[in-house]
Design an enzyme around this catalytic site. Sequence first.
Site, PDB file in Angstrom:
ATOM      1  N   TYR A  60      39.016  22.951  53.054  1.00 12.49           N
ATOM      2  CA  TYR A  60      38.725  22.491  52.585  1.00 12.49           C
ATOM      3  C   TYR A  60      37.987  22.357  51.261  1.00 12.49           C
ATOM      4  CZ  TYR A  60      39.190  19.166  56.833  1.00 12.49           C
ATOM      5  OH  TYR A  60      40.346  18.898  57.996  1.00 12.49           O
ATOM      6  N   SER A 214      42.956  11.891  60.985  1.00 11.29           N
ATOM      7  CA  SER A 214      43.450  10.263  60.438  1.00 11.29           C
ATOM      8  C   SER A 214      44.466   9.288  61.816  1.00 11.29           C
ATOM      9  CB  SER A 214      44.975  11.057  60.861  1.00 11.29           C
ATOM     10  OG  SER A 214      45.944  10.103  59.698  1.00 11.29           O
ATOM     11  N   PRO A 215      42.866   8.463  61.816  1.00 13.36           N
ATOM     12  CA  PRO A 215      43.122   7.324  62.570  1.00 13.36           C
ATOM     13  C   PRO A 215      43.948   6.322  62.388  1.00 13.36           C
ATOM     14  CG  PRO A 215      40.530   7.492  62.079  1.00 13.36           C
ATOM     15  CD  PRO A 215      41.115   8.754  61.602  1.00 13.36           C
ATOM     16  N   GLY A 218      46.484   8.719  57.848  1.00  7.25           N
ATOM     17  CA  GLY A 218      47.061   9.173  56.153  1.00  7.25           C
ATOM     18  C   GLY A 218      46.802   7.614  55.204  1.00  7.25           C
ATOM     19  N   LEU A 220      48.377   4.808  55.987  1.00 10.39           N
ATOM     20  CA  LEU A 220      49.943   4.145  56.602  1.00 10.39           C
ATOM     21  C   LEU A 220      48.341   2.254  56.735  1.00 10.39           C
ATOM     22  CD1 LEU A 220      52.317   3.313  56.332  1.00 10.39           C
ATOM     23  CD2 LEU A 220      52.056   4.114  59.148  1.00 10.39           C
ATOM     24  N   LEU A 221      47.109   2.311  57.750  1.00 12.06           N
ATOM     25  CA  LEU A 221      46.976   1.535  58.955  1.00 12.06           C
ATOM     26  C   LEU A 221      45.878   1.172  58.144  1.00 12.06           C
ATOM     27  CD1 LEU A 221      46.938   3.119  62.019  1.00 12.06           C
ATOM     28  CD2 LEU A 221      48.750   1.790  61.265  1.00 12.06           C
TER      29      LEU A 221
END
Length: 372
Positions: A60, A214-215, A218, A220-221
């Site tokens: 990372y 990624s809940p 990325g 989108l939610l």
Amino acid sequence: MSLNNYYTLGRSGLRVSPLALGTMTFGTEWGWGTDPATSKTLFDTYVDAGGNFIDTADLYTNGTSETLVGEFIRDRNLRDKIVIATKFSYNGEPGNPNAGGNGRKNIMRAVEGSLKRLNTDYIDLYILHTWDRITPAQEVMRTLDDLVSSGKVRYVGLSDVPAWYASRAQTIAELRGYERLCTLQLEYSLVERNIENEFVPLGTEHGMGIMVWSPLAGGLLSGKYRPSEEGAGEGRLEMMKGSNNPAFQKFTEKNWQIVAELETVAKKIGRSMAQVAVNWSANQPGVASVIIGATKLHQLQDNLQALDFTIPDELLVTLNQVSASTPTFPYSFFGSEIQSMIHGGVTVGAKPEGYYPKIETSGTAAGVDSDQ
């Protein structure tokens, strides 16, 4: 549920927060990273709210994430309080095939690098980052067990592997007496529910709590992308839409339908879209902890409130329906008609939860593990 209601991770004694702080953004080496001062603010905010579970990886931000996590923990003298999860698999030395992958040579190399960057003499949870399609599960599990025996690692897990591979790895550990896997780290959200077929039953049955990555799919939610607002959507997914990384390929017709329904539900209950999405993931079967990441303080503060409410049943039904995955073989073959043929037309199912009473033991038998 709250951040400082700690739960054991899988079938282990490791107690972790239901929300873990993801630190993939710690460092400016990536296009969406954060500088050290901002990273420190995010870390402090999470810890001060009661969180104890930090997720990072050796590659990372090219190692900067681990370095910053180590510094922040040291500066506040939190090593015994914080649970550090880090991962290995990816290669940081182009041209050197043994500087990546899941073979024993790389695992032993990688763990030393992570220990140095984290400025610690042990890692709480060491996770294989991604299946390399080559290394036998036997080699991985023996090596991880050696690290636990040496004291450099406390617990072990797998991320982004096939279900059959995870099952084989856990079976090998049980058969050989190696350290068992206590977690599976997997992508899971309203727009990515495929783990429900294999991984959720696998983890529940064999003692591996699922760590969700990624809940928010990325971003989108998160509320950043709304069909109801023209021109909305500048973010990581827009930046990475030309990438071959499947984690960033989220712009589909079905996903926009899910986003629209999520927006409707969020407005009805007076919560942010991100909070509803994280809440949904955190309350699914088999989920032990949800990894939340942020580049801005207000994003993290918003996510930390995702456990403070319950989604009403009728709204939960709509979210589940719009996001449901299309059954594929063999699961499409296991419906009620086939079951009726198997069971002679009568209803046969598992006993309800709580049917079998818990047996209290005492004396020398109390410490016996029934799964051994």
